[in-house]
Design a protein around this motif. Structure first.
Motif, PDB file in Angstrom:
ATOM      1  N   GLU A 216       0.839  -1.198   0.000  1.00 23.17           N
ATOM      2  CA  GLU A 216       0.000   0.000   0.000  1.00 23.17           C
ATOM      3  C   GLU A 216       0.876   1.251   0.000  1.00 23.17           C
ATOM      4  N   LYS A 217       0.329   2.312  -0.591  1.00 25.06           N
ATOM      5  CA  LYS A 217       1.039   3.586  -0.648  1.00 25.06           C
ATOM      6  C   LYS A 217       1.083   4.191   0.759  1.00 25.06           C
ATOM      7  N   PRO A 218       2.253   4.574   1.261  1.00 30.37           N
ATOM      8  CA  PRO A 218       2.316   5.084   2.642  1.00 30.37           C
ATOM      9  C   PRO A 218       1.675   6.468   2.755  1.00 30.37           C
ATOM     10  N   PHE A 219       1.156   6.762   3.955  1.00 32.42           N
ATOM     11  CA  PHE A 219       0.593   8.091   4.230  1.00 32.42           C
ATOM     12  C   PHE A 219       1.729   9.035   4.593  1.00 32.42           C
ATOM     13  N   VAL A 220       1.821  10.139   3.874  1.00 35.49           N
ATOM     14  CA  VAL A 220       2.832  11.162   4.183  1.00 35.49           C
ATOM     15  C   VAL A 220       2.182  12.544   4.101  1.00 35.49           C
ATOM     16  N   VAL A 221       2.833  13.489   4.749  1.00 32.77           N
ATOM     17  CA  VAL A 221       2.364  14.881   4.707  1.00 32.77           C
ATOM     18  C   VAL A 221       2.665  15.456   3.333  1.00 32.77           C
ATOM     19  N   LYS A 222       1.690  16.160   2.755  1.00 29.98           N
ATOM     20  CA  LYS A 222       1.861  16.769   1.438  1.00 29.98           C
ATOM     21  C   LYS A 222       2.279  18.229   1.590  1.00 29.98           C
ATOM     22  N   TYR A 223       3.133  18.689   0.688  1.00 32.06           N
ATOM     23  CA  TYR A 223       3.567  20.089   0.724  1.00 32.06           C
ATOM     24  C   TYR A 223       3.696  20.625  -0.697  1.00 32.06           C
ATOM     25  N   GLY A 224       3.876  21.924  -0.815  1.00 26.14           N
ATOM     26  CA  GLY A 224       3.868  22.594  -2.117  1.00 26.14           C
ATOM     27  C   GLY A 224       2.512  23.250  -2.319  1.00 26.14           C
ATOM     28  N   ILE A 225       2.504  24.566  -2.515  1.00 20.95           N
ATOM     29  CA  ILE A 225       1.244  25.317  -2.522  1.00 20.95           C
ATOM     30  C   ILE A 225       0.328  24.891  -3.663  1.00 20.95           C
ATOM     31  N   ASN A 226       0.891  24.566  -4.828  1.00 24.06           N
ATOM     32  CA  ASN A 226       0.053  24.135  -5.956  1.00 24.06           C
ATOM     33  C   ASN A 226      -0.561  22.756  -5.691  1.00 24.06           C
ATOM     34  N   HIS A 227       0.238  21.864  -5.116  1.00 33.42           N
ATOM     35  CA  HIS A 227      -0.248  20.529  -4.795  1.00 33.42           C
ATOM     36  C   HIS A 227      -1.369  20.599  -3.753  1.00 33.42           C
ATOM     37  N   ILE A 228      -1.172  21.422  -2.718  1.00 32.92           N
ATOM     38  CA  ILE A 228      -2.181  21.564  -1.660  1.00 32.92           C
ATOM     39  C   ILE A 228      -3.463  22.178  -2.210  1.00 32.92           C
ATOM     40  N   THR A 229      -3.323  23.127  -3.129  1.00 37.81           N
ATOM     41  CA  THR A 229      -4.510  23.738  -3.743  1.00 37.81           C
ATOM     42  C   THR A 229      -5.338  22.693  -4.471  1.00 37.81           C
ATOM     43  N   SER A 230      -4.670  21.836  -5.244  1.00 34.69           N
ATOM     44  CA  SER A 230      -5.401  20.787  -5.972  1.00 34.69           C
ATOM     45  C   SER A 230      -6.041  19.790  -5.010  1.00 34.69           C
ATOM     46  N   LEU A 231      -5.366  19.487  -3.880  1.00 34.43           N
ATOM     47  CA  LEU A 231      -5.936  18.581  -2.885  1.00 34.43           C
ATOM     48  C   LEU A 231      -7.174  19.179  -2.219  1.00 34.43           C
ATOM     49  N   VAL A 232      -7.128  20.484  -1.949  1.00 31.38           N
ATOM     50  CA  VAL A 232      -8.283  21.158  -1.330  1.00 31.38           C
ATOM     51  C   VAL A 232      -9.449  21.214  -2.312  1.00 31.38           C
ATOM     52  N   GLU A 233      -9.145  21.538  -3.579  1.00 32.30           N
ATOM     53  CA  GLU A 233     -10.214  21.647  -4.590  1.00 32.30           C
ATOM     54  C   GLU A 233     -10.876  20.293  -4.857  1.00 32.30           C
ATOM     55  N   SER A 234     -10.089  19.205  -4.768  1.00 38.90           N
ATOM     56  CA  SER A 234     -10.655  17.867  -4.976  1.00 38.90           C
ATOM     57  C   SER A 234     -11.154  17.247  -3.664  1.00 38.90           C
ATOM     58  N   LYS A 235     -11.084  18.014  -2.559  1.00 39.43           N
ATOM     59  CA  LYS A 235     -11.572  17.584  -1.235  1.00 39.43           C
ATOM     60  C   LYS A 235     -10.878  16.309  -0.736  1.00 39.43           C
ATOM     61  N   LYS A 236      -9.603  16.159  -1.068  1.00 36.17           N
ATOM     62  CA  LYS A 236      -8.825  15.012  -0.596  1.00 36.17           C
ATOM     63  C   LYS A 236      -8.083  15.330   0.699  1.00 36.17           C
ATOM     64  N   ALA A 237      -7.884  16.613   0.978  1.00 33.53           N
ATOM     65  CA  ALA A 237      -7.167  17.014   2.189  1.00 33.53           C
ATOM     66  C   ALA A 237      -8.085  16.899   3.398  1.00 33.53           C
ATOM     67  N   GLN A 238      -7.564  16.329   4.479  1.00 34.57           N
ATOM     68  CA  GLN A 238      -8.335  16.209   5.718  1.00 34.57           C
ATOM     69  C   GLN A 238      -8.024  17.335   6.698  1.00 34.57           C
ATOM     70  N   LEU A 239      -6.840  17.933   6.579  1.00 27.95           N
ATOM     71  CA  LEU A 239      -6.449  19.068   7.422  1.00 27.95           C
ATOM     72  C   LEU A 239      -5.354  19.841   6.701  1.00 27.95           C
ATOM     73  N   VAL A 240      -5.503  21.167   6.647  1.00 29.07           N
ATOM     74  CA  VAL A 240      -4.511  22.039   5.998  1.00 29.07           C
ATOM     75  C   VAL A 240      -3.862  22.905   7.076  1.00 29.07           C
ATOM     76  N   ILE A 241      -2.533  22.960   7.067  1.00 32.67           N
ATOM     77  CA  ILE A 241      -1.759  23.737   8.044  1.00 32.67           C
ATOM     78  C   ILE A 241      -1.039  24.849   7.285  1.00 32.67           C
ATOM     79  N   ILE A 242      -1.283  26.100   7.670  1.00 35.53           N
ATOM     80  CA  ILE A 242      -0.737  27.259   6.959  1.00 35.53           C
ATOM     81  C   ILE A 242       0.209  28.008   7.898  1.00 35.53           C
ATOM     82  N   ALA A 243       1.341  28.478   7.364  1.00 37.41           N
ATOM     83  CA  ALA A 243       2.301  29.266   8.157  1.00 37.41           C
ATOM     84  C   ALA A 243       1.825  30.710   8.242  1.00 37.41           C
ATOM     85  N   ASN A 244       2.126  31.371   9.365  1.00 37.30           N
ATOM     86  CA  ASN A 244       1.635  32.743   9.563  1.00 37.30           C
ATOM     87  C   ASN A 244       2.603  33.809   9.072  1.00 37.30           C
TER      88      ASN A 244
END
Length: 269
Positions: A133-161
């Motif tokens: 099975e594909k291991p679970f890892v934290v995703k990074y990269g603003i473009n990648h995270i945007t696509s994950l949010v738009e496809s509703k695959k992200a369960q939690l998004v952490i943003i730096a201040n």
């Protein structure tokens, strides 16, 4: 007529309980230790160490940081930018970083070792493990995270201040609210960067966790929603800045007290 001799007036003796300073100085003088008072004139004794940090010309990037901080305190900051001043509390942040530390992506060396072992298996005539099975890892990269949010695959998004320029992530909280994805804002992009083996990271996303960590993730999501998602209306209305310096505050207070005194006099008349 012979000149009269002028008698010198005797100085009145000191009171009984007052001791002469000269006698004290003579008494305290120790022949073993010679008194050498320092003179700080030009070309004489070395000047003592003083704190000169007030007069130091700091590097350009330090001055920019300090000026930016003061400007954000003085000027009126719109809610879209001011929301990055409200970060996750310390206890919740500790729990969050403990969880994402378990799902750090592999380093370049680990990836190289894995691919080498896989290639050796193939060279020996064995089949590669495709069933794993594909291991679970934290995703990074603003473009990648945007696509994950738009496809509703992200369960939690952490943003730096402290992302600079802030325009890189200013729209991300609004996108998360629109798509119904829980998000949080934490301190330090460098702290996020250490999770994914980078210098800095603007944002991270959790797409999945192991069964034993699902309860911890759900607890984090509920805490994050209470602090950010449920307060979205308040966050969108709250402006920041407008904090004056000590001199300006004192000046305004003085002006107000003078106006109050003047108003009291006019009422008395």
């Amino acid at each position: 007529m012979a000149p009269q001799k002028t008698q010198k007036k005797k100085v009145a003796p000191l009171p009984y309980n007052v001791k002469s300073t000269k006698a004290e100085a003579k008494k305290d003088a120790n022949p073993l230790f010679e008194r050498r008072p320092r003179k700080f004139g030009i070309g004489q004794d070395v000047q003592p160490n003083r704190d000169m940090s007030r007069y130091v010309k700091w590097p350009h990037y330090v001055r920019l940081q300090r000026q930016r901080k003061i400007l954000r305190m003085r000027l009126k900051v719109p809610p879209a930018i001011n929301q990055f001043t409200q970060t996750l509390d310390r206890n919740t942040a500790v729990q969050l970083f403990k969880l994402i530390a378990k799902y750090r992506p592999e380093t370049k060396q680990e990836k190289k070792a894995r691919l080498t072992a896989q290639a050796e298996k193939v060279a020996a005539g064995q089949k590669a493990d495709e069933s794993a099975e594909k291991p679970f890892v934290v995703k990074y990269g603003i473009n990648h995270i945007t696509s994950l949010v738009e496809s509703k695959k992200a369960q939690l998004v952490i943003i730096a201040n402290d992302v600079d320029p802030v325009e890189l992530v200013i729209w991300l909280p609004a996108l998360c609210r629109k798509m119904g994805i829980p998000y949080c804002i934490v301190k330090s992009k460098a702290r996020l960067g250490t999770v994914v083996h980078q210098k800095t990271a603007t944002a991270l996303a959790i797409t999945g966790v192991k069964p034993e960590d699902k309860q911890a993730l759900s607890a984090l999501v509920s805490a994050v929603n209470a602090n950010f998602t449920e307060k979205s209306d308040e966050i969108r209305r709250t402006w920041g800045g407008g904090v004056m310096g000590t001199k300006a505050i004192a000046k305004v207070a003085k002006r107000e007290s003078a106006a109050a005194k003047l108003a009291g006099k006019t009422k008395a008349i």
